[in-house]
Scaffold this motif. Structure first.
Motif, PDB file in Angstrom:
ATOM      1  N   MET A   1      31.941  44.376  29.820  1.00 40.29           N
ATOM      2  CA  MET A   1      32.072  42.946  29.658  1.00 40.29           C
ATOM      3  C   MET A   1      32.630  42.305  30.928  1.00 40.29           C
ATOM      4  SD  MET A   1      31.420  40.730  27.429  1.00 40.29           S
ATOM      5  CE  MET A   1      31.818  39.200  26.697  1.00 40.29           C
ATOM      6  N   GLY A   2      33.479  43.032  31.625  1.00 34.41           N
ATOM      7  CA  GLY A   2      34.084  42.506  32.842  1.00 34.41           C
ATOM      8  C   GLY A   2      33.066  42.323  33.948  1.00 34.41           C
ATOM      9  N   THR A   3      32.108  43.253  34.057  1.00 31.16           N
ATOM     10  CA  THR A   3      31.096  43.111  35.112  1.00 31.16           C
ATOM     11  C   THR A   3      30.176  41.940  34.819  1.00 31.16           C
ATOM     12  OG1 THR A   3      29.661  44.710  33.994  1.00 31.16           O
ATOM     13  CG2 THR A   3      31.137  45.560  35.691  1.00 31.16           C
ATOM     14  N   PHE A   4      29.902  41.699  33.529  1.00 34.13           N
ATOM     15  CA  PHE A   4      29.060  40.556  33.153  1.00 34.13           C
ATOM     16  C   PHE A   4      29.723  39.244  33.563  1.00 34.13           C
ATOM     17  CE2 PHE A   4      27.918  37.274  30.018  1.00 34.13           C
ATOM     18  CZ  PHE A   4      26.570  37.161  30.322  1.00 34.13           C
ATOM     19  N   LEU A   5      31.008  39.134  33.311  1.00 35.22           N
ATOM     20  CA  LEU A   5      31.728  37.915  33.699  1.00 35.22           C
ATOM     21  C   LEU A   5      31.806  37.778  35.216  1.00 35.22           C
ATOM     22  CD1 LEU A   5      34.628  37.834  31.091  1.00 35.22           C
ATOM     23  CD2 LEU A   5      32.560  36.445  31.140  1.00 35.22           C
ATOM     24  N   HIS A   6      31.931  38.900  35.905  1.00 31.87           N
ATOM     25  CA  HIS A   6      31.982  38.883  37.368  1.00 31.87           C
ATOM     26  C   HIS A   6      30.644  38.388  37.936  1.00 31.87           C
ATOM     27  CE1 HIS A   6      33.528  39.972  41.268  1.00 31.87           C
ATOM     28  NE2 HIS A   6      32.429  40.685  41.518  1.00 31.87           N
ATOM     29  N   VAL A   7      29.549  38.896  37.383  1.00 30.38           N
ATOM     30  CA  VAL A   7      28.220  38.456  37.832  1.00 30.38           C
ATOM     31  C   VAL A   7      28.013  36.986  37.497  1.00 30.38           C
ATOM     32  CG1 VAL A   7      25.734  38.761  37.433  1.00 30.38           C
ATOM     33  CG2 VAL A   7      27.199  40.755  37.713  1.00 30.38           C
ATOM     34  N   LEU A   8      28.444  36.572  36.327  1.00 34.97           N
ATOM     35  CA  LEU A   8      28.322  35.172  35.924  1.00 34.97           C
ATOM     36  C   LEU A   8      29.139  34.260  36.843  1.00 34.97           C
ATOM     37  CD1 LEU A   8      26.847  33.653  33.696  1.00 34.97           C
ATOM     38  CD2 LEU A   8      28.946  33.732  32.360  1.00 34.97           C
ATOM     39  N   LEU A   9      30.304  34.701  37.249  1.00 36.44           N
ATOM     40  CA  LEU A   9      31.135  33.941  38.175  1.00 36.44           C
ATOM     41  C   LEU A   9      30.463  33.819  39.537  1.00 36.44           C
ATOM     42  CD1 LEU A   9      33.865  32.553  38.754  1.00 36.44           C
ATOM     43  CD2 LEU A   9      34.707  34.793  39.485  1.00 36.44           C
ATOM     44  N   ILE A  10      29.872  34.886  40.013  1.00 33.70           N
ATOM     45  CA  ILE A  10      29.167  34.851  41.302  1.00 33.70           C
ATOM     46  C   ILE A  10      27.985  33.896  41.235  1.00 33.70           C
ATOM     47  CG2 ILE A  10      27.746  36.223  42.888  1.00 33.70           C
ATOM     48  CD1 ILE A  10      29.644  38.569  42.322  1.00 33.70           C
ATOM     49  N   ILE A  11      27.231  33.932  40.149  1.00 32.80           N
ATOM     50  CA  ILE A  11      26.094  33.028  39.990  1.00 32.80           C
ATOM     51  C   ILE A  11      26.573  31.580  39.952  1.00 32.80           C
ATOM     52  CG2 ILE A  11      24.275  32.315  38.385  1.00 32.80           C
ATOM     53  CD1 ILE A  11      23.929  35.288  37.698  1.00 32.80           C
ATOM     54  N   ALA A  12      27.668  31.314  39.256  1.00 29.47           N
ATOM     55  CA  ALA A  12      28.213  29.955  39.190  1.00 29.47           C
ATOM     56  C   ALA A  12      28.652  29.470  40.572  1.00 29.47           C
ATOM     57  CB  ALA A  12      29.376  29.904  38.211  1.00 29.47           C
ATOM     58  N   ILE A  13      29.279  30.341  41.346  1.00 31.79           N
ATOM     59  CA  ILE A  13      29.713  29.972  42.697  1.00 31.79           C
ATOM     60  C   ILE A  13      28.513  29.658  43.579  1.00 31.79           C
ATOM     61  CG2 ILE A  13      30.788  30.876  44.796  1.00 31.79           C
ATOM     62  CD1 ILE A  13      32.785  32.325  42.951  1.00 31.79           C
ATOM     63  N   VAL A  14      27.463  30.452  43.482  1.00 33.08           N
ATOM     64  CA  VAL A  14      26.256  30.219  44.278  1.00 33.08           C
ATOM     65  C   VAL A  14      25.612  28.892  43.894  1.00 33.08           C
ATOM     66  CG1 VAL A  14      23.892  31.061  44.683  1.00 33.08           C
ATOM     67  CG2 VAL A  14      25.813  32.652  44.762  1.00 33.08           C
TER      68      VAL A  14
END
Length: 55
Positions: free
Chosen positions: A1-14
């Motif tokens: 679940m943590g990696t999913f949130l990390h990827v989602l955060l990166i996508i949001a930043i981009v």
């Protein structure tokens, strides 16, 4: 679940960075300024093209 949130955060930043970049281009009219700088090069190229002058 943590990696999913990390990827989602990166996508949001981009997405936010791309929005800010597009807003800056729009606000300062940078696309048309670039086009104005490139216009002499385009005109020089298109003036060399042979055209059929028969109407």
């Amino acid at each position: 679940m943590g990696t999913f949130l990390h990827v989602l955060l990166i996508i949001a930043i981009v997405v936010v960075c791309l929005f800010v970049l597009s807003f800056l281009v729009y606000f300062f009219n940078l696309d048309m300024k670039l086009t104005a700088k490139l216009a002499p090069l385009f005109e020089k190229h298109y003036d060399k093209i042979d055209r059929d002058k028969h109407l």
